[in-house]
Design a protein around this motif. Sequence first.
Motif, PDB file in Angstrom:
ATOM      1  N   ASP A  11       2.484 -10.502  -9.668  1.00  0.00           N
ATOM      2  CA  ASP A  11       1.279 -11.144  -9.125  1.00  0.00           C
ATOM      3  C   ASP A  11       0.844 -10.581  -7.782  1.00  0.00           C
ATOM      4  O   ASP A  11      -0.039 -11.137  -7.130  1.00  0.00           O
ATOM      5  N   ILE A  12       1.466  -9.514  -7.353  1.00  0.00           N
ATOM      6  CA  ILE A  12       1.187  -8.962  -6.025  1.00  0.00           C
ATOM      7  C   ILE A  12       0.119  -7.877  -6.130  1.00  0.00           C
ATOM      8  O   ILE A  12       0.079  -7.117  -7.097  1.00  0.00           O
ATOM      9  N   GLU A  13      -0.740  -7.824  -5.092  1.00  0.00           N
ATOM     10  CA  GLU A  13      -1.756  -6.769  -5.067  1.00  0.00           C
ATOM     11  C   GLU A  13      -1.162  -5.495  -4.452  1.00  0.00           C
ATOM     12  O   GLU A  13      -0.632  -5.527  -3.335  1.00  0.00           O
ATOM     13  N   PHE A  14      -1.256  -4.401  -5.190  1.00  0.00           N
ATOM     14  CA  PHE A  14      -0.823  -3.103  -4.668  1.00  0.00           C
ATOM     15  C   PHE A  14      -2.033  -2.180  -4.608  1.00  0.00           C
ATOM     16  O   PHE A  14      -2.829  -2.118  -5.548  1.00  0.00           O
ATOM     17  N   ILE A  15      -2.146  -1.473  -3.492  1.00  0.00           N
ATOM     18  CA  ILE A  15      -3.322  -0.638  -3.243  1.00  0.00           C
ATOM     19  C   ILE A  15      -2.858   0.788  -3.017  1.00  0.00           C
ATOM     20  O   ILE A  15      -1.933   1.035  -2.233  1.00  0.00           O
ATOM     21  N   GLN A  16      -3.510   1.717  -3.715  1.00  0.00           N
ATOM     22  CA  GLN A  16      -3.202   3.128  -3.444  1.00  0.00           C
ATOM     23  C   GLN A  16      -4.016   3.560  -2.231  1.00  0.00           C
ATOM     24  O   GLN A  16      -5.246   3.428  -2.212  1.00  0.00           O
ATOM     25  N   GLY A  17      -3.359   4.052  -1.209  1.00  0.00           N
ATOM     26  CA  GLY A  17      -4.081   4.438   0.004  1.00  0.00           C
ATOM     27  C   GLY A  17      -3.183   5.193   0.962  1.00  0.00           C
ATOM     28  O   GLY A  17      -1.970   5.303   0.754  1.00  0.00           O
ATOM     29  N   ASN A  18      -3.822   5.704   2.001  1.00  0.00           N
ATOM     30  CA  ASN A  18      -3.134   6.520   2.994  1.00  0.00           C
ATOM     31  C   ASN A  18      -3.063   5.728   4.297  1.00  0.00           C
ATOM     32  O   ASN A  18      -4.083   5.212   4.767  1.00  0.00           O
ATOM     33  N   MET A  19      -1.891   5.647   4.885  1.00  0.00           N
ATOM     34  CA  MET A  19      -1.741   4.833   6.105  1.00  0.00           C
ATOM     35  C   MET A  19      -2.569   5.364   7.273  1.00  0.00           C
ATOM     36  O   MET A  19      -2.858   4.641   8.212  1.00  0.00           O
ATOM     37  N   VAL A  20      -2.982   6.621   7.205  1.00  0.00           N
ATOM     38  CA  VAL A  20      -3.769   7.199   8.305  1.00  0.00           C
ATOM     39  C   VAL A  20      -5.230   6.774   8.204  1.00  0.00           C
ATOM     40  O   VAL A  20      -5.885   6.530   9.215  1.00  0.00           O
ATOM     41  N   THR A  21      -5.713   6.656   6.986  1.00  0.00           N
ATOM     42  CA  THR A  21      -7.163   6.458   6.803  1.00  0.00           C
ATOM     43  C   THR A  21      -7.537   5.100   6.189  1.00  0.00           C
ATOM     44  O   THR A  21      -8.712   4.815   6.009  1.00  0.00           O
TER      45      THR A  21
ATOM     46  N   LEU B 229       0.858  -1.190   0.000  1.00  0.00           N
ATOM     47  CA  LEU B 229       0.000   0.000   0.000  1.00  0.00           C
ATOM     48  C   LEU B 229       0.891   1.236   0.000  1.00  0.00           C
ATOM     49  O   LEU B 229       1.899   1.287   0.710  1.00  0.00           O
ATOM     50  N   ASP B 230       0.533   2.212  -0.800  1.00  0.00           N
ATOM     51  CA  ASP B 230       1.306   3.465  -0.839  1.00  0.00           C
ATOM     52  C   ASP B 230       0.393   4.574  -1.356  1.00  0.00           C
ATOM     53  O   ASP B 230      -0.583   4.329  -2.055  1.00  0.00           O
ATOM     54  N   LEU B 231       0.757   5.802  -1.010  1.00  0.00           N
ATOM     55  CA  LEU B 231       0.014   6.975  -1.491  1.00  0.00           C
ATOM     56  C   LEU B 231       0.259   7.243  -2.969  1.00  0.00           C
ATOM     57  O   LEU B 231      -0.620   7.760  -3.652  1.00  0.00           O
TER      58      LEU B 231
END
Length: 237
Positions: free
Chosen positions: A82-92, A66-68
């Motif tokens: 093959d890895i799932e990557f998610i765009q997101g904020n570690m705070v929310t 996960l990364d912004l």
Amino acid sequence: MTNFYSRLAKYYDQMYSFIDYQGNATKLHKIIQQYRKSSGSSLLDIACGTGTHIKHLMGKYQATGLDLSKEMLEIAQEKCKDIEFIQGNMVTMDLGRSFDVITCLFGSIGYLTTHDDLVKAINTFSKHLVQGGVVIIEPIFTLETARDGSMGIICLDLPEIKIARTNVSRKEDDLVYLDFHFLISTKENGTEHFVDPSPMGVFSRDTYLQLMQESGLSTSFIEPGLAKEGLFIGVKN
Ligand SMILES: C[S@@+](CC[C@H](N)C(=O)[O-])C[C@H]1O[C@@H](n2cnc3c(N)ncnc32)[C@H](O)[C@@H]1O
């Protein structure tokens, strides 16, 4: 800050090619084995950047990143197909599932500049852990080690790219401005100059440990860590 990593993304792996990610992954695996009490192998790398820790851990764990920054994640995805990557904020972030291992490495936690955000992020990390799961947080510095006026230089003379990164850090109250200036030269783009303007939050070791305990984790601070600073370890009660 997002813009900064979005700009740096295409150079990030070359910039940090001197870091021994493989060696770090080996150390992390040993620490995880020592502390984790749950039996599963799911792992979430928060602020995973271009995914290099995941690349070296994915043989042993079912990893998610996960990364912004979308641009950092695109490089990670290229590297770890093959890895799932998610765009997101570690705070929310609210992924609706929990993991046996959570990592937040290479000073990424420092991008949280307020006590309030640190509380929210640590609670979020804890919420995303299974019982007995372990979280490993690597700050770049703490109140005990942050310095005003510390200077650094890194020069990389690779065949296809030349990089100089210099800085003089400034400490103002609870913030440190690392003020990294990058000069990067490639045949394709000529020479680019950019600056990381991000302030970084300075929190004491006790603050990290107390917030982790309040979020339902048993805590340790271990030294040496992967680089100069130690590691905060939390195990979900
Ligand atoms: C120094 S890089 C570390 C990347 C990677 N963990 C590594 O070890 O190479 C910091 C990363 O933190 C990410 N980041 C900063 N603030 C964030 C936030 N609030 N939530 C998620 N990612 C964040 C940036 O986009 C960047 O990729």
